[in-house]
Scaffold this motif. Structure first.
Motif, PDB file in Angstrom:
ATOM      1  N   PRO A  26       0.965  -1.140   0.057  1.00 42.79           N
ATOM      2  CA  PRO A  26       0.084  -0.174  -0.186  1.00 42.79           C
ATOM      3  C   PRO A  26       0.814   1.337  -0.123  1.00 42.79           C
ATOM      4  CG  PRO A  26      -0.169  -1.012   2.083  1.00 42.79           C
ATOM      5  CD  PRO A  26       0.609  -2.043   1.249  1.00 42.79           C
ATOM      6  N   GLY A  27       0.107   2.360  -0.527  1.00 47.25           N
ATOM      7  CA  GLY A  27       1.091   3.491  -0.449  1.00 47.25           C
ATOM      8  C   GLY A  27       0.494   4.440   0.282  1.00 47.25           C
ATOM      9  N   LEU A  28       0.848   5.922   0.152  1.00 43.74           N
ATOM     10  CA  LEU A  28       0.632   6.752   1.377  1.00 43.74           C
ATOM     11  C   LEU A  28      -0.746   6.939   1.537  1.00 43.74           C
ATOM     12  CD1 LEU A  28       3.524   9.359   0.643  1.00 43.74           C
ATOM     13  CD2 LEU A  28       3.439   7.634   2.500  1.00 43.74           C
ATOM     14  N   GLY A  29      -1.658   7.042   0.477  1.00 43.98           N
ATOM     15  CA  GLY A  29      -2.924   7.296   0.577  1.00 43.98           C
ATOM     16  C   GLY A  29      -3.920   6.251   0.836  1.00 43.98           C
ATOM     17  N   ARG A  49      -0.572   8.993   7.354  1.00 42.80           N
ATOM     18  CA  ARG A  49      -1.779  10.102   8.068  1.00 42.80           C
ATOM     19  C   ARG A  49      -1.334  11.384   7.595  1.00 42.80           C
ATOM     20  NH1 ARG A  49      -2.254  10.816  14.491  1.00 42.80           N
ATOM     21  NH2 ARG A  49      -3.948  12.434  14.418  1.00 42.80           N
ATOM     22  N   SER A  50       0.025  11.783   7.780  1.00 42.18           N
ATOM     23  CA  SER A  50       0.479  13.039   7.645  1.00 42.18           C
ATOM     24  C   SER A  50       0.248  13.600   6.116  1.00 42.18           C
ATOM     25  CB  SER A  50       1.853  13.324   7.920  1.00 42.18           C
ATOM     26  OG  SER A  50       1.679  13.066   9.445  1.00 42.18           O
ATOM     27  N   SER A  51       0.339  12.435   5.250  1.00 43.64           N
ATOM     28  CA  SER A  51       0.564  12.734   3.847  1.00 43.64           C
ATOM     29  C   SER A  51      -0.769  13.527   2.873  1.00 43.64           C
ATOM     30  CB  SER A  51       0.922  11.663   2.902  1.00 43.64           C
ATOM     31  OG  SER A  51      -0.280  10.524   2.988  1.00 43.64           O
ATOM     32  N   HIS A  52      -1.913  13.370   3.985  1.00 45.87           N
ATOM     33  CA  HIS A  52      -3.121  13.989   3.362  1.00 45.87           C
ATOM     34  C   HIS A  52      -3.039  15.662   3.457  1.00 45.87           C
ATOM     35  CE1 HIS A  52      -4.996  10.056   2.981  1.00 45.87           C
ATOM     36  NE2 HIS A  52      -4.605   9.893   4.283  1.00 45.87           N
ATOM     37  N   ALA A  53      -2.112  16.017   4.494  1.00 45.76           N
ATOM     38  CA  ALA A  53      -2.048  17.520   4.622  1.00 45.76           C
ATOM     39  C   ALA A  53      -0.756  17.964   4.407  1.00 45.76           C
ATOM     40  CB  ALA A  53      -2.541  17.677   6.249  1.00 45.76           C
ATOM     41  N   VAL A  65       4.776  14.771   1.336  1.00 46.06           N
ATOM     42  CA  VAL A  65       5.538  13.782   1.757  1.00 46.06           C
ATOM     43  C   VAL A  65       6.040  13.076   0.545  1.00 46.06           C
ATOM     44  CG1 VAL A  65       5.569  11.382   2.986  1.00 46.06           C
ATOM     45  CG2 VAL A  65       4.167  13.319   3.978  1.00 46.06           C
ATOM     46  N   PRO A  66       7.391  12.781   0.568  1.00 44.65           N
ATOM     47  CA  PRO A  66       7.783  12.286  -0.970  1.00 44.65           C
ATOM     48  C   PRO A  66       7.198  10.629  -1.035  1.00 44.65           C
ATOM     49  CG  PRO A  66       9.731  12.974   0.416  1.00 44.65           C
ATOM     50  CD  PRO A  66       8.384  13.034   1.499  1.00 44.65           C
ATOM     51  N   THR A  67       6.690  10.836  -2.212  1.00 42.17           N
ATOM     52  CA  THR A  67       6.233   9.380  -2.798  1.00 42.17           C
ATOM     53  C   THR A  67       6.641   8.308  -2.074  1.00 42.17           C
ATOM     54  OG1 THR A  67       5.723  10.607  -4.851  1.00 42.17           O
ATOM     55  CG2 THR A  67       5.205   8.350  -4.799  1.00 42.17           C
ATOM     56  N   GLN A 112      -1.940  17.956  15.008  1.00 36.50           N
ATOM     57  CA  GLN A 112      -2.656  16.771  14.521  1.00 36.50           C
ATOM     58  C   GLN A 112      -2.180  15.791  15.540  1.00 36.50           C
ATOM     59  OE1 GLN A 112      -0.492  14.029  11.641  1.00 36.50           O
ATOM     60  NE2 GLN A 112      -1.919  14.908  10.049  1.00 36.50           N
ATOM     61  N   GLN A 113      -1.258  15.436  15.591  1.00 38.49           N
ATOM     62  CA  GLN A 113      -0.682  14.248  16.746  1.00 38.49           C
ATOM     63  C   GLN A 113      -1.202  14.148  18.046  1.00 38.49           C
ATOM     64  OE1 GLN A 113       0.880  11.545  15.305  1.00 38.49           O
ATOM     65  NE2 GLN A 113       1.169  12.785  13.574  1.00 38.49           N
TER      66      GLN A 113
END
Length: 832
Positions: A181-184, A201-205, A208-210, A432-433
């Motif tokens: 699975p990828g970041l999304g 979790r953080s990649s949505h906001a 973050v490198p692919t 966020q955390q």
């Protein structure tokens, strides 16, 4: 919202919708009529296979039309080229066509924004229906999307004529997405580890490198049954021996770990995933371990697993994943888990495959370093990659949010802006955390990238670092440690030694009794590999014995190594490399083998001394039987033959009886009933340790048969011939007088326990020696008989405390036995 017919015509004129050829009369109130093309495609063979190309034939529709047969699928196409990069298309049959019982799509009426071409129709009829090329067969609608648009770039783009299913083209890709699975994607922390889960979790906001992840389950599935069995046996041995054979056992574990490979199916899917996610085969990748137990609220396990940077291509990426896997079974990672009490052989490691950012600035940022009230963001950064900074190798530049907000901030304009963004990133992540964070970041031409985020508590729990070479020692029983000394996992061991042995060693030293040297060391990799610093440490450890025993924690102890190999062993066990800055601690004690291992204790007015030429550990752990010196009354002195009973082998100890008696008595007066442990090395006698006994613990010594533990018992005889197993498990400190851990899970001991429990009546166990590990049988047996015995070793003391009768008598055989008043009788015979 759906576009009206007028809006469709207007947006087609504006170039935002493609309809070619376009006929105004085909425009409906909210759709556009499209026509049936002249070519039909029909599959030839059944069953159809989603994993490969399926054979088909093409049919040209004649002018007189073509009859569609019920229950058969015909792939057709539109005459028009249709599409849009701005609106989402859907299509359906004309109602007049549907009234003939004809479907023009089975389940795929939604198109993608960005697709432009002739559309493939799936014709399926309930009746025999004649169709003609050019008839208005369907209508297309366009819908206004909401959100950022990502254009279609798939395999059907620009189609001409009917297209068969190309599902096989994406077959591996579809399964690869599920496996890796990828970041999304939605992910489970228990499969991908906190490191990847936090990034996802953080990649949505945040940027973050692919990346995608190879979940821990892939590692588990790559183990063969043989691998699992080998690892289970090795880790069981580590647990049962408390690391006493750590070096040898880890070599076995590493050998098994080096054999683990991705399976053929996983390799194929990993290649497909790499191709889909990164496309450019020459893109640089970072392949990083993501342990399931890393970066948690209470633990970081930072640095014990491997990361590989600058990876290019599928072959290198696969090799890097396997290299990360191997690091899980290397000595530093194994030792870290053992010190944490984790002996699970199954791997708990995911691997992140991520685009490598080549930054101009990179670093770390922290919130709340000085507690919850601290609102500052503290930043450390370097030019280029931050790996040397994170490892503590590079000397960073430092700043914080207060300085950056001040009028006198001295950073270049570009850096000032980037560092300001880092402050905003750290604060947003803290929000966020829901707590303070440690953030790794990088800045390149694209902007600010989030590389990693974890709870600040994990950072605070990890070993401290020093960029300077560190290799310092303090005397174990005589020096106080400075406040800067970081004991880490060895804290409990150090506390136990200094609290228990410290007063006794100092008392021995004050009355002229020799003691072995001991140290507590703090070091980092730079210190171990720096010639000057390491040389000073070697000098401090020199002298005394030729061997040392190392204790790294409660669960990794008593590793005996030659003194000249101590520094190498420290580096191996902790993974302290030449550029390592993490601080580690270890307790090091001189291991004095000597010519005799000796245990003494008071017995009424007299003294009992046991000894063996196999060493103190062998006597203590029951892997050797002992011979005995008995002093009837110490007040009468040690010259009268009638007061001292000793075999010729004990002659070397006779001149030390006064010293043994004086110190044993002094310790008895201070602590009550005790056993005192010694080593005779050449002409010198060294005090090593002592054990406080429970109650009076009376010792009865006789010739021939030795009453190790008084009492009466009877039962069937069970002879144990597992001497190598029992010896090995007894050498480790898992079982002792004061604290024991359950080692009954070990396969070998489990088999012995099963054999004991198989008797209807508790048996009397016969073994060659009073192995310490036999204490696991105490509640399951009626008594013990040993070919060679010790009345002062650990098992003997535990047996007396438990009230289990035991006798030392050689050559006992038979089927039934009775132990009574220090003697043993059997229904068979007793050997000479």
């Amino acid at each position: 919202m759906i576009l009206t017919g007028n809006e469709i015509a207007r947006e087609r004129a504006n170039g935002r919708i493609t309809i070619e050829p376009f006929t105004p009369e085909q425009v409906n109130p909210n759709s556009y009529n499209f026509r049936l093309g002249k070519t039909l495609r029909v599959y030839q063979t059944m069953p159809l296979d989603a994993r490969q190309t399926n054979e088909f034939e093409e049919i040209e529709i004649p002018e007189e039309g073509y009859v569609l047969e019920p229950g058969r699928l015909y792939l057709a196409h539109t005459i028009e080229v249709l599409g849009s990069e701005h609106y989402a298309p859907t299509f359906a049959a004309r109602s007049s066509v549907a009234r003939l019982g004809l479907f023009i799509n089975l389940s795929a009426s939604l198109g993608d924004i960005g697709y432009t071409g002739q559309w493939t129709l799936q014709l399926y009829s309930m009746n025999r229906v004649r169709v003609y090329s050019g008839i208005n067969i369907g209508q297309m609608m366009w819908w206004r999307p909401q959100g950022d648009i990502v254009l279609y770039d798939g395999k059907y783009q620009g189609s001409v004529g009917p297209r068969s299913s190309d599902i096989h083209v994406d077959f591996d890709k579809q399964f690869a997405r599920q496996r890796f699975p990828g970041l999304g994607a939605s992910v489970e922390v228990a499969e991908v580890g906190p490191k990847f889960a936090q990034l996802a979790r953080s990649s949505h906001a945040f940027r973050v490198p692919t990346a995608f992840v190879v979940p821990a389950g892939e590692f588990v599935d790559s183990l063969t049954d043989e691998h699992r069995a080998d690892l289970a046996e090795a880790f069981s041995d580590l647990k049962a021996t408390v690391g006493a054979f750590f070096t040898d056992t880890v070599e076995r574990i590493q050998k098994t770990g080096a054999q683990i490979r991705l399976g053929d199916d996983a390799r194929k899917l990993l290649r497909a995933r790499l191709n889909e996610v990164f496309k450019d085969a020459d893109v640089e990748l970072a392949v990083r371990s993501s342990g399931l137990d890393e970066d948690t609220e209470g633990s970081s396990q930072a640095g014990v697993h491997q990361s590989i940077l600058g990876v290019r291509g599928a072959d290198e990426a696969i090799a890097a994943v396997e290299q990360c896997w191997r690091s899980y079974y290397e000595a530093p990672a194994v030792a870290a888990r053992i010190r944490a009490g984790d002996f699970d052989p199954a791997p708990r490691l995911a691997v992140i495959v991520q685009r490598l950012v080549r930054p101009r600035l990179a670093g770390v940022a922290f919130t709340g370093l000085d507690g919850a009230e601290d609102q500052r963001v503290s930043i450390e950064y370097v030019e280029g990659l931050a790996d040397e900074l994170v490892a503590g190798v590079a000397v960073p530049q430092r700043t914080d949010s207060a300085e950056l907000a001040g009028a006198d901030a001295s950073h270049p304009a570009g850096d000032q802006e980037a560092l300001g963004q880092v402050v905003e990133l750290a604060r947003a992540l803290r929000e966020q955390q829901g707590g303070d964070v440690d953030v790794e970041w990088a800045v390149d031409d694209e902007g600010l990238h989030l590389i990693q985020v974890r709870p600040l508590t994990a950072v605070r729990e990890q070993s401290r670092v020093s960029s300077e070479p560190v290799a310092e020692s303090y005397r174990l029983y005589f020096d106080e440690l400075p406040a800067s000394f970081h004991l880490a996992e060895v804290a409990a061991v150090y506390g136990g030694y200094t609290a228990k042995r410290g007063p006794a060693h100092r008392m021995a030293h004050s009355v002229g009794v020799s003691v072995g040297a001991g140290w507590v060391l703090q070091f980092n990799g730079r210190g171990l590999h720096d010639e000057a610093t390491a040389g000073r440490l070697r000098e401090e450890l020199s002298g005394g014995s030729n061997e040392c025993v190392l204790d790294f924690g409660d669960t990794l102890r008593q590793i005996v190594v030659p003194k000249e190999e101590v520094l190498d062993q420290l580096a191996l066990t902790t993974g302290a490399t030449a550029d390592g800055t993490l601080l580690h601690a270890v307790v090091v004690r001189d291991f004095i083998r000597g010519s005799l291992g000796v245990i003494s204790r008071r017995a009424g007015d007299g003294l009992v001394v046991e000894y063996t030429d196999e060493g103190l550990m062998a006597l203590n752990r029951g892997t050797a039987g002992g011979e005995t010196i008995v002093v009837g009354d110490i007040s009468l002195g040690f010259d009268a033959p009638e007061n001292v009973s000793a075999a010729p082998s004990g002659e070397a100890l006779l001149e030390h009886l006064d010293e043994i008696a004086r110190f044993t008595t002094a310790m008895h007066d201070k602590y009550g009933p005790v056993t005192i442990e010694w080593v005779l090395d050449g002409p010198g006698l060294f005090f090593v340790d002592y054990s406080v006994l429970d109650g009076d613990d009376t010792v009865v010594v006789a010739h021939g048969e030795v009453s190790i533990s008084p009492g009466t018992a009877q039962g069937p005889l069970l002879r144990l011939d597992d001497d190598e197993l029992l010896r090995r498990l007894s050498i480790g400190p898992a079982v002792s007088i004061n604290k024991s851990q359950d080692v009954s899970e070990h396969d070998g001991l489990a088999r012995i326990l099963d054999a004991v429990k198989a008797f209807d009546q508790k048996p009397i166990v016969v073994a060659s020696r009073p192995y310490a590990v036999l204490s696991v049988l105490i509640e399951h047996v009626a008594g013990f008989v040993f070919d060679q015995g010790s009345a002062l070793g650990h098992l003997a003391i535990l047996l007396r405390e438990a009230g289990v009768p035991a006798v030392a008598a050689a050559g006992v055989t038979g089927t039934e036995a009775v132990i009574s008043n220090g003697t043993v009788a059997t229904t068979g015979h007793k050997g000479e």
